[in-house]
Design an enzyme around this catalytic site. Structure first.
Site, PDB file in Angstrom:
ATOM      1  CG  HIS A   1      -0.155   0.036   2.515  1.00 16.42           C
ATOM      2  ND1 HIS A   1       0.395   1.194   3.042  1.00 16.42           N
ATOM      3  CD2 HIS A   1       0.191  -0.959   3.366  1.00 16.42           C
ATOM      4  CE1 HIS A   1       1.015   0.916   4.162  1.00 16.42           C
ATOM      5  NE2 HIS A   1       0.919  -0.392   4.387  1.00 16.42           N
TER       6      HIS A   1
ATOM      7  CD  GLU B   1       2.079  -5.678   7.995  1.00 18.42           C
ATOM      8  OE1 GLU B   1       2.230  -6.889   7.702  1.00 18.42           O
ATOM      9  OE2 GLU B   1       2.840  -4.782   7.599  1.00 18.42           O
TER      10      GLU B   1
END
Length: 199
Positions: free
Chosen positions: A8, A84
């Site tokens: 990202h 994550e």
């Protein structure tokens, strides 16, 4: 099958050196610009992409949405296995703050972090499911730095150890039982200006 692994774009916590983990921190303006730069790069390349899938955390989701709009590639439902690594008590802290609280060996303590083996199991399970469900398609995957580092370690042991950069692109291609790396942790699009990308 070809997959594009994307970290990202930048967030305020990235910029200040704070561990995000599964805390849902949005992109900042620079992160959005980074996503647009990658989008322009992908528009100019010969690779064709069929779908985009993200972790569902807003920083990955918005990165995927920007790419989806620019490339006119549809998004699949987010997959929580792409989230994550969970970092427990250290989420939101800088390196100095971690050392101040727990000392220089803080990373050897059990502070609620997701174990490496756990993140690798879910990462490899995601890849296997993707292969079985979409073997004839090429998928862009927008996820997170520690997730990508641990996935690549699971696939290639210690062959790839460079820190995964924001909005980096790694491309893997499935060949029989192996994922063959075609591109690793490439961020050249972030250093190109608009004129270069439009040439």
């Amino acid at each position: 099958m070809r997959i594009g692994l994307i970290r990202h774009g930048l967030t305020d916590w990235n910029a200040s050196g704070r561990i995000q983990g599964q805390t849902d921190i949005p992109l900042n303006e620079e992160g959005r610009k980074q996503a647009e730069r990658l989008g322009r790069r992908l528009q100019s390349e010969s690779y064709q992409w069929d779908y985009i899938v993200t972790s569902g955390l807003s920083r990955a989701q918005e990165t995927g949405e920007i790419l989806s709009q620019m490339l006119r590639v549809p998004m699949l439902e987010p997959d929580a296995r792409l989230k994550e690594r969970g970092f427990g008590q250290i989420e939101g802290l800088t390196s100095d703050e971690r050392v101040a609280r727990w000392g220089k060996s803080w990373d050897t303590l059990d502070l609620g972090q997701e174990h490496i083996s756990e993140i690798q199991v879910r990462a490899l399970a995601f890849l296997e499911d993707l292969w079985f469900s979409r073997a004839s398609q090429n998928i862009l995957i927008v996820t997170h730095g520690a997730f990508l580092a641990n996935l690549l370690t699971a696939l290639y042991q210690d062959q790839y150890t460079e820190r995964i950069g924001n909005l980096s692109l790694t491309i893997l291609e499935k060949e029989r039982d192996d994922w063959i790396p075609l591109l690793y942790n490439c961020t050249q699009h972030l250093t190109m200006d608009t004129a270069e990308q439009s040439e």
